[in-house]
Design a protein around this motif. Structure first.
Motif, PDB file in Angstrom:
ATOM      1  N   LEU A   1      31.417  -4.165  22.262  1.00  0.00           N
ATOM      2  CA  LEU A   1      31.736  -5.254  21.339  1.00  0.00           C
ATOM      3  C   LEU A   1      33.190  -5.653  21.480  1.00  0.00           C
ATOM      4  N   GLU A   2      33.469  -6.929  21.289  1.00  0.00           N
ATOM      5  CA  GLU A   2      34.830  -7.446  21.191  1.00  0.00           C
ATOM      6  C   GLU A   2      34.849  -8.447  20.044  1.00  0.00           C
ATOM      7  N   ILE A   3      35.885  -8.359  19.202  1.00  0.00           N
ATOM      8  CA  ILE A   3      36.007  -9.315  18.100  1.00  0.00           C
ATOM      9  C   ILE A   3      37.358 -10.005  18.134  1.00  0.00           C
TER      10      ILE A   3
ATOM     11  N   ASP B   1      45.844 -13.653   2.739  1.00  0.00           N
ATOM     12  CA  ASP B   1      45.195 -14.400   1.657  1.00  0.00           C
ATOM     13  C   ASP B   1      43.690 -14.201   1.746  1.00  0.00           C
ATOM     14  N   ARG B   2      43.141 -14.395   2.961  1.00  0.00           N
ATOM     15  CA  ARG B   2      41.717 -14.156   3.174  1.00  0.00           C
ATOM     16  C   ARG B   2      41.412 -14.149   4.667  1.00  0.00           C
ATOM     17  N   ILE B   3      40.298 -13.525   5.009  1.00  0.00           N
ATOM     18  CA  ILE B   3      39.776 -13.571   6.370  1.00  0.00           C
ATOM     19  C   ILE B   3      39.004 -14.886   6.474  1.00  0.00           C
ATOM     20  N   LEU B   4      39.371 -15.705   7.445  1.00  0.00           N
ATOM     21  CA  LEU B   4      38.716 -17.010   7.602  1.00  0.00           C
ATOM     22  C   LEU B   4      37.527 -16.959   8.555  1.00  0.00           C
ATOM     23  N   PHE B   5      37.735 -16.323   9.721  1.00  0.00           N
ATOM     24  CA  PHE B   5      36.709 -16.405  10.753  1.00  0.00           C
ATOM     25  C   PHE B   5      36.687 -15.124  11.577  1.00  0.00           C
ATOM     26  N   LEU B   6      35.497 -14.676  11.894  1.00  0.00           N
ATOM     27  CA  LEU B   6      35.265 -13.529  12.763  1.00  0.00           C
ATOM     28  C   LEU B   6      34.386 -13.999  13.910  1.00  0.00           C
ATOM     29  N   ARG B   7      34.860 -13.811  15.123  1.00  0.00           N
ATOM     30  CA  ARG B   7      34.060 -14.150  16.305  1.00  0.00           C
ATOM     31  C   ARG B   7      33.761 -12.853  17.029  1.00  0.00           C
ATOM     32  N   GLY B   8      32.495 -12.640  17.364  1.00  0.00           N
ATOM     33  CA  GLY B   8      32.107 -11.412  18.044  1.00  0.00           C
ATOM     34  C   GLY B   8      31.376 -11.679  19.337  1.00  0.00           C
ATOM     35  N   PHE B   9      31.711 -10.880  20.331  1.00  0.00           N
ATOM     36  CA  PHE B   9      31.068 -10.927  21.635  1.00  0.00           C
ATOM     37  C   PHE B   9      30.347  -9.592  21.823  1.00  0.00           C
ATOM     38  N   VAL B  10      29.046  -9.647  21.939  1.00  0.00           N
ATOM     39  CA  VAL B  10      28.226  -8.446  22.028  1.00  0.00           C
ATOM     40  C   VAL B  10      27.732  -8.297  23.462  1.00  0.00           C
TER      41      VAL B  10
END
Length: 172
Positions: A144-146, A89-98
């Motif tokens: 990077l990790e998401i 339906d949609r992408i709600l949240f993206l968390r990224g570790f840099v």
């Protein structure tokens, strides 16, 4: 109506990688109450890794490649996990570790590459909330990790060929 995620990725000149297997005591994705939670995906390409840490001299094309690798790996897990009667339906949240040196402060700009790709793939349904965190290290020394959180919708009223390959909802 739904569209095929792998097909849309191909239209953009990319391909989904083989679905990565978890490298520990967890699963690649959990679907609960219409939400898919995709486990962290590190910037791996094939058997190699796009390594960090990021600093102010890291070339933009390396950052873009790392972000794309993470997003495509996450989408590969998502496609492999979705039931036939379900679509995005949609992408709600993206968390990224840099993975960055201590003086690096542009974590959000690194994550912009992943956010942009999600919007290119999913259109307005790819707009999401996000966090970008700087860390001292990631598995395998990755740059990077998401993690993704994705809202799903039922497509059981559609013909099977419209659901093939898992899709993204294009209805409002």
């Amino acid at each position: 109506m739904t569209i095929d995620i792998a097909g849309r990725v191909a239209q953009l000149g990319m391909t989904l990688p083989l679905t990565p297997s978890p490298r520990g005591a967890y699963v690649g994705a959990v679907i609960h109450n219409g939400i898919a939670y995709i486990s962290g995906q590190v910037s791996r390409v094939g058997d190699g890794i796009i390594a960090g840490p990021v600093d102010r001299d890291t070339p933009p094309d390396v950052i873009q490649l790392a972000a794309r690798a993470c997003v495509l790996r996450a989408l590969s897990v998502l496609v492999a996990t979705l039931p036939d009667t379900t679509a995005v339906d949609r992408i709600l949240f993206l968390r990224g570790f840099v993975n960055a040196v201590p003086e690096f402060v542009n974590h959000s700009q690194v994550m912009d590459e992943a956010s942009t790709l999600l919007r290119e793939i999913f259109g307005e349904s790819g707009r999401h909330a996000r966090s970008a965190l700087g860390v001292a290290g990631l598995p395998g020394g990755g740059l990077l990790e998401i993690e993704l959180t994705v809202a799903l919708t039922s497509v059981s009223d559609q013909r099977p060929q419209e659901r093939a390959g898992c899709g993204v909802s294009t209805e409002p």
